[in-house]
Design a protein around this motif. Structure first.
Motif, PDB file in Angstrom:
ATOM      1  N   LEU A   1      -7.762 -18.118  24.419  1.00  0.00           N
ATOM      2  CA  LEU A   1      -9.098 -18.418  23.888  1.00  0.00           C
ATOM      3  C   LEU A   1      -9.071 -19.442  22.762  1.00  0.00           C
ATOM      4  CD1 LEU A   1     -10.599 -14.796  23.826  1.00  0.00           C
ATOM      5  CD2 LEU A   1     -10.978 -16.587  25.531  1.00  0.00           C
ATOM      6  N   ASN A   2      -7.873 -19.794  22.305  1.00  0.00           N
ATOM      7  CA  ASN A   2      -7.718 -20.758  21.212  1.00  0.00           C
ATOM      8  C   ASN A   2      -8.442 -20.293  19.946  1.00  0.00           C
ATOM      9  OD1 ASN A   2      -6.726 -23.126  20.028  1.00  0.00           O
ATOM     10  ND2 ASN A   2      -8.559 -24.300  20.565  1.00  0.00           N
ATOM     11  N   VAL A   3      -8.190 -19.055  19.581  1.00  0.00           N
ATOM     12  CA  VAL A   3      -8.811 -18.442  18.404  1.00  0.00           C
ATOM     13  C   VAL A   3      -7.758 -18.250  17.325  1.00  0.00           C
ATOM     14  CG1 VAL A   3      -9.921 -16.348  17.521  1.00  0.00           C
ATOM     15  CG2 VAL A   3     -10.613 -17.297  19.731  1.00  0.00           C
ATOM     16  N   ASP A   4      -8.119 -18.578  16.089  1.00  0.00           N
ATOM     17  CA  ASP A   4      -7.200 -18.412  14.959  1.00  0.00           C
ATOM     18  C   ASP A   4      -7.069 -16.939  14.582  1.00  0.00           C
ATOM     19  OD1 ASP A   4      -6.883 -21.154  14.809  1.00  0.00           O
ATOM     20  OD2 ASP A   4      -8.439 -21.408  13.291  1.00  0.00           O
ATOM     21  N   LEU A   5      -5.920 -16.605  13.998  1.00  0.00           N
ATOM     22  CA  LEU A   5      -5.645 -15.210  13.602  1.00  0.00           C
ATOM     23  C   LEU A   5      -5.358 -15.115  12.120  1.00  0.00           C
ATOM     24  CD1 LEU A   5      -5.029 -12.219  14.362  1.00  0.00           C
ATOM     25  CD2 LEU A   5      -2.649 -12.930  14.735  1.00  0.00           C
ATOM     26  N   TYR A   6      -6.030 -14.151  11.475  1.00  0.00           N
ATOM     27  CA  TYR A   6      -5.767 -13.795  10.078  1.00  0.00           C
ATOM     28  C   TYR A   6      -5.133 -12.410  10.102  1.00  0.00           C
ATOM     29  CZ  TYR A   6      -6.862 -12.436   5.193  1.00  0.00           C
ATOM     30  OH  TYR A   6      -6.797 -12.003   3.880  1.00  0.00           O
ATOM     31  N   THR A   7      -3.931 -12.287   9.564  1.00  0.00           N
ATOM     32  CA  THR A   7      -3.223 -11.003   9.590  1.00  0.00           C
ATOM     33  C   THR A   7      -2.809 -10.590   8.190  1.00  0.00           C
ATOM     34  OG1 THR A   7      -2.320 -11.456  11.798  1.00  0.00           O
ATOM     35  CG2 THR A   7      -1.240  -9.749  10.520  1.00  0.00           C
ATOM     36  N   HIS A   8      -2.998  -9.317   7.892  1.00  0.00           N
ATOM     37  CA  HIS A   8      -2.417  -8.747   6.673  1.00  0.00           C
ATOM     38  C   HIS A   8      -1.343  -7.754   7.100  1.00  0.00           C
ATOM     39  CE1 HIS A   8      -2.332  -7.343   2.434  1.00  0.00           C
ATOM     40  NE2 HIS A   8      -1.895  -6.231   3.023  1.00  0.00           N
ATOM     41  N   VAL A   9      -0.125  -8.003   6.653  1.00  0.00           N
ATOM     42  CA  VAL A   9       0.998  -7.127   6.987  1.00  0.00           C
ATOM     43  C   VAL A   9       1.407  -6.358   5.735  1.00  0.00           C
ATOM     44  CG1 VAL A   9       3.317  -6.976   7.941  1.00  0.00           C
ATOM     45  CG2 VAL A   9       1.791  -8.819   8.681  1.00  0.00           C
ATOM     46  N   THR A  10       1.314  -5.047   5.791  1.00  0.00           N
ATOM     47  CA  THR A  10       1.789  -4.217   4.689  1.00  0.00           C
ATOM     48  C   THR A  10       3.306  -4.082   4.780  1.00  0.00           C
ATOM     49  OG1 THR A  10      -0.267  -2.966   4.484  1.00  0.00           O
ATOM     50  CG2 THR A  10       1.720  -1.881   3.693  1.00  0.00           C
ATOM     51  N   ASP A  11       3.979  -4.099   3.650  1.00  0.00           N
ATOM     52  CA  ASP A  11       5.425  -3.888   3.625  1.00  0.00           C
ATOM     53  C   ASP A  11       5.762  -2.616   4.405  1.00  0.00           C
ATOM     54  OD1 ASP A  11       8.181  -4.394   2.169  1.00  0.00           O
ATOM     55  OD2 ASP A  11       7.720  -2.262   1.924  1.00  0.00           O
ATOM     56  N   ASN A  12       6.724  -2.714   5.313  1.00  0.00           N
ATOM     57  CA  ASN A  12       6.990  -1.581   6.204  1.00  0.00           C
ATOM     58  C   ASN A  12       7.408  -0.319   5.460  1.00  0.00           C
ATOM     59  OD1 ASN A  12       9.507  -2.949   5.665  1.00  0.00           O
ATOM     60  ND2 ASN A  12      10.437  -1.745   7.293  1.00  0.00           N
ATOM     61  N   LYS A  13       8.161  -0.461   4.373  1.00  0.00           N
ATOM     62  CA  LYS A  13       8.562   0.721   3.605  1.00  0.00           C
ATOM     63  C   LYS A  13       7.360   1.357   2.912  1.00  0.00           C
ATOM     64  CE  LYS A  13      13.353  -0.718   2.828  1.00  0.00           C
ATOM     65  NZ  LYS A  13      14.399  -1.047   1.822  1.00  0.00           N
ATOM     66  N   GLU A  14       6.448   0.517   2.474  1.00  0.00           N
ATOM     67  CA  GLU A  14       5.244   1.020   1.818  1.00  0.00           C
ATOM     68  C   GLU A  14       4.343   1.727   2.831  1.00  0.00           C
ATOM     69  OE1 GLU A  14       1.616  -1.036  -0.628  1.00  0.00           O
ATOM     70  OE2 GLU A  14       3.640  -1.812  -0.965  1.00  0.00           O
ATOM     71  N   ALA A  15       4.186   1.108   3.995  1.00  0.00           N
ATOM     72  CA  ALA A  15       3.377   1.735   5.051  1.00  0.00           C
ATOM     73  C   ALA A  15       3.961   3.091   5.435  1.00  0.00           C
ATOM     74  CB  ALA A  15       3.298   0.822   6.267  1.00  0.00           C
ATOM     75  N   ASP A  16       5.274   3.135   5.590  1.00  0.00           N
ATOM     76  CA  ASP A  16       5.935   4.387   5.961  1.00  0.00           C
ATOM     77  C   ASP A  16       5.796   5.441   4.876  1.00  0.00           C
ATOM     78  OD1 ASP A  16       6.635   3.102   8.258  1.00  0.00           O
ATOM     79  OD2 ASP A  16       8.777   2.946   7.810  1.00  0.00           O
ATOM     80  N   ASP A  17       5.809   5.010   3.612  1.00  0.00           N
ATOM     81  CA  ASP A  17       5.675   5.952   2.500  1.00  0.00           C
ATOM     82  C   ASP A  17       4.292   6.604   2.502  1.00  0.00           C
ATOM     83  OD1 ASP A  17       7.041   7.063   0.156  1.00  0.00           O
ATOM     84  OD2 ASP A  17       5.469   6.069  -1.003  1.00  0.00           O
ATOM     85  N   ILE A  18       3.271   5.826   2.852  1.00  0.00           N
ATOM     86  CA  ILE A  18       1.919   6.387   2.955  1.00  0.00           C
ATOM     87  C   ILE A  18       1.850   7.386   4.103  1.00  0.00           C
ATOM     88  CG2 ILE A  18      -0.517   5.876   3.342  1.00  0.00           C
ATOM     89  CD1 ILE A  18       0.023   3.078   2.158  1.00  0.00           C
ATOM     90  N   PHE A  19       2.367   6.994   5.265  1.00  0.00           N
ATOM     91  CA  PHE A  19       2.347   7.894   6.420  1.00  0.00           C
ATOM     92  C   PHE A  19       3.110   9.182   6.118  1.00  0.00           C
ATOM     93  CE2 PHE A  19       1.962   3.885   9.171  1.00  0.00           C
ATOM     94  CZ  PHE A  19       0.593   4.044   9.322  1.00  0.00           C
ATOM     95  N   LYS A  20       4.258   9.041   5.495  1.00  0.00           N
ATOM     96  CA  LYS A  20       5.080  10.211   5.204  1.00  0.00           C
ATOM     97  C   LYS A  20       4.397  11.129   4.201  1.00  0.00           C
ATOM     98  CE  LYS A  20       9.880  11.544   4.198  1.00  0.00           C
ATOM     99  NZ  LYS A  20      11.251  11.022   3.926  1.00  0.00           N
ATOM    100  N   SER A  21       3.679  10.550   3.246  1.00  0.00           N
ATOM    101  CA  SER A  21       2.984  11.384   2.257  1.00  0.00           C
ATOM    102  C   SER A  21       1.900  12.227   2.925  1.00  0.00           C
ATOM    103  CB  SER A  21       2.388  10.508   1.140  1.00  0.00           C
ATOM    104  OG  SER A  21       1.351   9.684   1.616  1.00  0.00           O
ATOM    105  N   PHE A  22       1.185  11.661   3.904  1.00  0.00           N
ATOM    106  CA  PHE A  22       0.165  12.430   4.621  1.00  0.00           C
ATOM    107  C   PHE A  22       0.812  13.505   5.491  1.00  0.00           C
ATOM    108  CE2 PHE A  22      -2.847   9.439   3.123  1.00  0.00           C
ATOM    109  CZ  PHE A  22      -4.108   9.979   3.343  1.00  0.00           C
ATOM    110  N   PHE A  23       1.938  13.160   6.090  1.00  0.00           N
ATOM    111  CA  PHE A  23       2.656  14.143   6.910  1.00  0.00           C
ATOM    112  C   PHE A  23       3.125  15.306   6.041  1.00  0.00           C
ATOM    113  CE2 PHE A  23       6.659  15.359   9.287  1.00  0.00           C
ATOM    114  CZ  PHE A  23       6.002  15.920  10.368  1.00  0.00           C
ATOM    115  N   LYS A  24       3.698  15.008   4.880  1.00  0.00           N
ATOM    116  CA  LYS A  24       4.172  16.056   3.968  1.00  0.00           C
ATOM    117  C   LYS A  24       3.024  16.887   3.417  1.00  0.00           C
ATOM    118  CE  LYS A  24       7.410  14.842   1.017  1.00  0.00           C
ATOM    119  NZ  LYS A  24       8.152  14.012   0.025  1.00  0.00           N
TER     120      LYS A  24
END
Length: 392
Positions: A127-150
């Motif tokens: 489609l020739n569409v531009d992409l804007y992406t925000h990538v969270t640091d993988n360790k930070e993302a995992d820390d959030i997920f793990k905190s909810f799991f705990k």
């Protein structure tokens, strides 16, 4: 949920006579004819938005003209959130068909499936569409997920949904865009009851503060003040075109596969591996909750399945990717023993932690006005701005 007799006529719980929501669904009620309040909510929204009829088509056309007028002289006139899934991919295609100039926006929590990543690339390239992406640091993302799991709360995926919303607002603000398009359809998905499906910035921050181990530096947290800033001061509108038009998910999927070599990922919300863990394992095993009833009930309402067929499928085990549990444990540095111990802890609920919920309720008139002006999603108003009735 705990599976019952697959024959709907022999089930031991009351089931809506129009869908397959049963008495275990949070805050459900039934009228004298056996119709649940959620089916009535769908009817009300369909009537209000004129979904799939002339009223809806004209309503969306008016919005599209507003978007074009607002975007004159700008590189983009709207942003479209993309995940690699059916709805967002097709929404991007439709935006171009309507003569819009969309910017695709993606929040990467670093758990994307390879299929989803490739789907995004294929569609955007074609489609020739531009992409804007925000990538969270993988360790930070995992820390959030793990905190909810705990914490043993249900909303392990909440940080992703909120971060995507914040990322789309940021992208829109950066390019002076006043319209955010979201690929949600209450017809094909319903509106998930708030019982095990709550999230806001204060909730995420409070869970992470108690159970997390590292500061949040790259995660795009949407606080209450930022939410108000985007909606009231920046006046960025949230538009859900599928609320207005006749949208067929199966036809959309077939179109994407034919035109862009897009690949199906196995089920609703399974394009992300954390989301797949949430839907296929975590919620059914720990909370006896199976969100497949949303999509299955929608198919029954649309006449694409019988209640009997949907109930039988609902009582089958959810599809679980072969290596998903091992991947989850490895990513979050959990031993088998620690994983099992946390899974066996008593479940907790969002209302046991600090949230903005009471504030949303107190400001209900404000959010009603904002929802009617498309400055916040109507689903937010319906789910978050009324006192919650929680099944204990």
């Amino acid at each position: 949920m705990i599976k019952l007799e697959p024959n709907i006529e022999k089930a031991s719980v009351q089931i809506c006579c129009r869908c397959i929501y049963d008495e275990r669904v949070n805050a459900i009620t039934f009228d004298d004819e056996g119709v649940c309040n959620y089916c009535k909510q769908i009817d009300s929204l369909q009537n209000e938005y004129g979904t799939g009829i002339e009223k809806g088509n004209k309503g969306l056309e008016a919005i599209i003209q507003e978007v074009k007028k607002s975007g004159k002289g700008k590189k983009y006139d709207c942003v479209v959130g993309v995940s690699g899934g059916t709805d967002s991919s097709y929404m991007l295609y439709l935006a171009l068909e309507w003569g819009l100039r969309p910017l695709a926006v993606h929040y990467d929590n670093t758990w994307n499936s390879a299929i989803a990543t490739e789907n995004i690339r294929k569609v955007l390239s074609a489609l020739n569409v531009d992409l804007y992406t925000h990538v969270t640091d993988n360790k930070e993302a995992d820390d959030i997920f793990k905190s909810f799991f705990k914490a043993s709360v249900a909303e392990i995926e909440a940080s992703t949904d909120l971060a995507l919303a914040e990322t789309m607002y940021r992208a829109a603000s950066k390019y002076g865009v006043k319209y955010v398009f979201e690929g949600h359809s209450f017809i094909t998905e319903g509106i998930t009851p708030v019982g095990r499906n709550y999230f806001d910035g204060k909730y995420i921050k409070s869970i992470h503060k108690k159970y997390g181990t590292m500061p949040l530096k790259t995660y795009p947290l949407m606080t209450f003040s930022r939410f108000i800033y985007w909606a009231v001061f920046k006046r960025i509108k949230k538009i859900r075109p599928f609320w207005y038009i006749d949208y067929n998910k199966e036809e959309a999927r077939a179109f994407l596969e034919k035109e862009y070599d897009w690949k199906y990922y196995g089920g609703h919300h399974l394009e992300n591996r954390m989301t797949a863990f949430f839907h296929s394992y975590y919620m059914p095993k720990k909370f006896n909750t199976d969100f497949r009833n949303n999509t299955l009930s929608a198919k029954v309402r649309m006449g694409k399945m019988t209640r009997e067929e949907a109930w039988k499928e609902y009582n089958l085990e959810p599809h679980l990717e072969e290596d998903l549990l091992e991947y989850f444990k490895k990513r979050l540095s959990l031993s088998n023993e620690e994983f099992d111990e946390i899974m066996n802890r008593p479940p907790k609920s969002w209302y046991e932690f600090p949230t903005y919920k009471k504030r949303f309720e107190k400001l209900r008139p404000l959010f009603f006005t904002l929802a009617k002006a498309n400055l916040v999603p109507m689903s937010f108003y319906l789910k978050y701005c009324f006192p919650a009735k929680i099944n204990k």
